[in-house]
Scaffold this motif. Structure first.
Motif, PDB file in Angstrom:
ATOM      1  N   ILE A 182       0.847  -1.195   0.000  1.00 34.22           N
ATOM      2  CA  ILE A 182       0.000   0.000   0.000  1.00 34.22           C
ATOM      3  C   ILE A 182       0.882   1.244   0.000  1.00 34.22           C
ATOM      4  CG2 ILE A 182      -1.711   1.308   1.303  1.00 34.22           C
ATOM      5  CD1 ILE A 182      -2.861  -1.241   0.277  1.00 34.22           C
ATOM      6  N   ALA A 183       1.865   1.227   0.898  1.00 36.12           N
ATOM      7  CA  ALA A 183       2.763   2.378   1.015  1.00 36.12           C
ATOM      8  C   ALA A 183       3.456   2.663  -0.311  1.00 36.12           C
ATOM      9  CB  ALA A 183       3.793   2.137   2.117  1.00 36.12           C
ATOM     10  N   ARG A 184       3.719   1.623  -1.061  1.00 34.88           N
ATOM     11  CA  ARG A 184       4.376   1.809  -2.356  1.00 34.88           C
ATOM     12  C   ARG A 184       3.352   2.026  -3.466  1.00 34.88           C
ATOM     13  NH1 ARG A 184       9.626  -2.190  -2.539  1.00 34.88           N
ATOM     14  NH2 ARG A 184      10.326  -1.834  -0.390  1.00 34.88           N
ATOM     15  N   GLU A 185       2.087   2.147  -3.067  1.00 32.96           N
ATOM     16  CA  GLU A 185       1.008   2.422  -4.002  1.00 32.96           C
ATOM     17  C   GLU A 185       0.818   1.339  -5.039  1.00 32.96           C
ATOM     18  OE1 GLU A 185       1.868   6.647  -5.192  1.00 32.96           O
ATOM     19  OE2 GLU A 185       0.330   6.933  -3.633  1.00 32.96           O
ATOM     20  N   GLU A 186       1.052   0.093  -4.611  1.00 34.81           N
ATOM     21  CA  GLU A 186       0.772  -1.028  -5.503  1.00 34.81           C
ATOM     22  C   GLU A 186      -0.638  -1.527  -5.217  1.00 34.81           C
ATOM     23  OE1 GLU A 186       2.693  -2.005  -7.810  1.00 34.81           O
ATOM     24  OE2 GLU A 186       4.545  -0.950  -7.265  1.00 34.81           O
ATOM     25  N   GLU A 187      -1.363  -1.866  -6.259  1.00 35.60           N
ATOM     26  CA  GLU A 187      -2.743  -2.336  -6.099  1.00 35.60           C
ATOM     27  C   GLU A 187      -2.757  -3.854  -6.039  1.00 35.60           C
ATOM     28  OE1 GLU A 187      -5.776   0.102  -7.537  1.00 35.60           O
ATOM     29  OE2 GLU A 187      -4.455   1.330  -6.279  1.00 35.60           O
ATOM     30  N   ILE A 188      -2.306  -4.395  -4.945  1.00 33.79           N
ATOM     31  CA  ILE A 188      -2.232  -5.843  -4.806  1.00 33.79           C
ATOM     32  C   ILE A 188      -3.045  -6.255  -3.587  1.00 33.79           C
ATOM     33  CG2 ILE A 188      -0.665  -7.763  -4.360  1.00 33.79           C
ATOM     34  CD1 ILE A 188       1.455  -6.172  -5.932  1.00 33.79           C
ATOM     35  N   GLY A 189      -3.915  -7.222  -3.770  1.00 32.42           N
ATOM     36  CA  GLY A 189      -4.816  -7.614  -2.695  1.00 32.42           C
ATOM     37  C   GLY A 189      -4.138  -8.467  -1.636  1.00 32.42           C
ATOM     38  N   LEU A 190      -4.720  -8.446  -0.446  1.00 29.33           N
ATOM     39  CA  LEU A 190      -4.172  -9.232   0.657  1.00 29.33           C
ATOM     40  C   LEU A 190      -4.216 -10.718   0.330  1.00 29.33           C
ATOM     41  CD1 LEU A 190      -3.057  -9.410   3.507  1.00 29.33           C
ATOM     42  CD2 LEU A 190      -5.386  -9.202   4.378  1.00 29.33           C
ATOM     43  N   ALA A 191      -5.279 -11.138  -0.354  1.00 28.89           N
ATOM     44  CA  ALA A 191      -5.395 -12.557  -0.719  1.00 28.89           C
ATOM     45  C   ALA A 191      -4.220 -12.976  -1.582  1.00 28.89           C
ATOM     46  CB  ALA A 191      -6.705 -12.800  -1.448  1.00 28.89           C
ATOM     47  N   THR A 192      -3.811 -12.095  -2.462  1.00 27.43           N
ATOM     48  CA  THR A 192      -2.671 -12.398  -3.323  1.00 27.43           C
ATOM     49  C   THR A 192      -1.394 -12.499  -2.508  1.00 27.43           C
ATOM     50  OG1 THR A 192      -3.723 -11.317  -5.186  1.00 27.43           O
ATOM     51  CG2 THR A 192      -1.343 -11.580  -5.290  1.00 27.43           C
ATOM     52  N   VAL A 193      -1.265 -11.637  -1.522  1.00 26.16           N
ATOM     53  CA  VAL A 193      -0.086 -11.693  -0.662  1.00 26.16           C
ATOM     54  C   VAL A 193       0.001 -13.074  -0.017  1.00 26.16           C
ATOM     55  CG1 VAL A 193       1.029 -10.748   1.395  1.00 26.16           C
ATOM     56  CG2 VAL A 193      -0.097  -9.218  -0.230  1.00 26.16           C
ATOM     57  N   TYR A 194      -1.112 -13.529   0.538  1.00 28.85           N
ATOM     58  CA  TYR A 194      -1.124 -14.856   1.159  1.00 28.85           C
ATOM     59  C   TYR A 194      -0.789 -15.941   0.148  1.00 28.85           C
ATOM     60  CZ  TYR A 194      -2.889 -13.579   5.771  1.00 28.85           C
ATOM     61  OH  TYR A 194      -3.016 -13.083   7.037  1.00 28.85           O
ATOM     62  N   ARG A 195      -1.412 -15.832  -1.034  1.00 31.73           N
ATOM     63  CA  ARG A 195      -1.181 -16.863  -2.050  1.00 31.73           C
ATOM     64  C   ARG A 195       0.274 -16.907  -2.461  1.00 31.73           C
ATOM     65  NH1 ARG A 195      -6.817 -16.452  -5.017  1.00 31.73           N
ATOM     66  NH2 ARG A 195      -6.195 -14.296  -5.195  1.00 31.73           N
ATOM     67  N   VAL A 196       0.834 -15.738  -2.699  1.00 32.66           N
ATOM     68  CA  VAL A 196       2.209 -15.672  -3.167  1.00 32.66           C
ATOM     69  C   VAL A 196       3.170 -16.153  -2.074  1.00 32.66           C
ATOM     70  CG1 VAL A 196       4.045 -14.075  -3.832  1.00 32.66           C
ATOM     71  CG2 VAL A 196       1.777 -13.901  -4.887  1.00 32.66           C
ATOM     72  N   LEU A 197       2.926 -15.737  -0.857  1.00 36.27           N
ATOM     73  CA  LEU A 197       3.820 -16.169   0.217  1.00 36.27           C
ATOM     74  C   LEU A 197       3.772 -17.686   0.390  1.00 36.27           C
ATOM     75  CD1 LEU A 197       3.248 -13.334   2.848  1.00 36.27           C
ATOM     76  CD2 LEU A 197       5.331 -13.786   1.529  1.00 36.27           C
ATOM     77  N   THR A 198       2.581 -18.246   0.252  1.00 37.02           N
ATOM     78  CA  THR A 198       2.446 -19.701   0.363  1.00 37.02           C
ATOM     79  C   THR A 198       3.194 -20.402  -0.772  1.00 37.02           C
ATOM     80  OG1 THR A 198       0.303 -19.431   1.441  1.00 37.02           O
ATOM     81  CG2 THR A 198       0.793 -21.594   0.499  1.00 37.02           C
TER      82      THR A 198
END
Lengths: 142, 142
Positions: free
Chosen positions: B42-58
């Motif tokens: 968010i701070a870097r102004e990227e439009e990436i959803g939290l669900a994606t963060v979880y998916r990618v980290l997994t």
DNA sequence: ATGCCTGCAAAGCTTTTGCAGATGC
DNA sequence: GCATCTGCAAAAGCTTTGCAGGCAT
């Protein structure tokens, strides 16, 4: 007996608390989830809600009667505090839990804490592996 | 660079994956929750959803790019796998995390596993305590 | 009698999933 | 072009909490 330990924890002696403590003492599983305890209550035909199980276990934890551990898998497991600290080794295939205590490791932890300028308040050491139990389903986790 | 490591993990090189890996590499916090990563996006102004963060980290975890730890507090924390195994010591007051490696402990773990008939696949050793950092709020947790 | 307990249902939190549209190769 | 990926919203899973009635002392 349970009554005394509950009273000593500053809690009223109630049926749910007695029953839950009893189950923790009697169960062959020394490490139970709240759900496990709840199911055992159902099996014993006690009308005690899951919320109460959580509340009571949390109170027991605060009172030092039980310990709460976070093994892999999301659910917390509770174990009666029998006064002997130990760590855990968990089978990833069948969920079996063994306990162990290693003086050398305990000593090292103190040393490490000192070296890093920490005063240890608690620690968690869990080994995960495959047990050689013939009854172990030795199936890879999906 | 990130591109290569993502491709090598068998994943398509996409903007969310690049950004998330970048954050893990650049952040001064070596141990971040999914929420931490999300906030930084968010701070870097990227439009990436939290669900994606979880998916990618997994996915990164499955690929061995990151490790997931369960410190106290419910949230999982993720850490870039820099190839050097280590354990953790966490300050209960300020949340600071230090890393350490103790050959003696590692050796003892092997010995314990053998003695109990387990083959170790993984382990988790976390020390919790109070750090002596002058900036540490050293307040008891409620 | 009083204040602590309990059951139920609802809410809370973190994490996962379904789906339709978007994107990398 | 096709499979993989993403955002959103909804669901899931574990645990906690609000509330009205119940129970121990």
């Amino acid at each position: 007996m349970e009554e005394h330990r509950i009273r000593q924890a500053g809690l009223k002696v109630t049926l749910p608390r007695m029953k839950i403590l009893e189950i923790l003492e009697q169960s062959p599983l020394r490490h139970m989830t709240a759900e496990d305890v709840y199911k055992e209550l159902i099996a014993r035909e006690e009308e005690i809600g899951l919320a109460t199980v959580y509340r009571v276990l949390t109170q027991f934890e605060a009172a030092g009667l039980v310990e709460r551990h976070h093994f892999e898998g999301g659910q917390a497991v509770f174990e009666l505090d029998r006064g002997e600290h130990h760590d855990h080794i968990v089978c990833l295939d069948c969920g079996r839990v063994e306990e162990f205590l290693d003086k050398t490791i305990e000593g090292c932890q103190e040393k490490i804490a000192r070296k890093n300028g920490f005063r240890i308040r608690d620690h968690s050491l869990i080994l995960y592996g495959e047990c050689q139990n013939p009854k172990c389903p030795n199936r890879p986790r999906e």
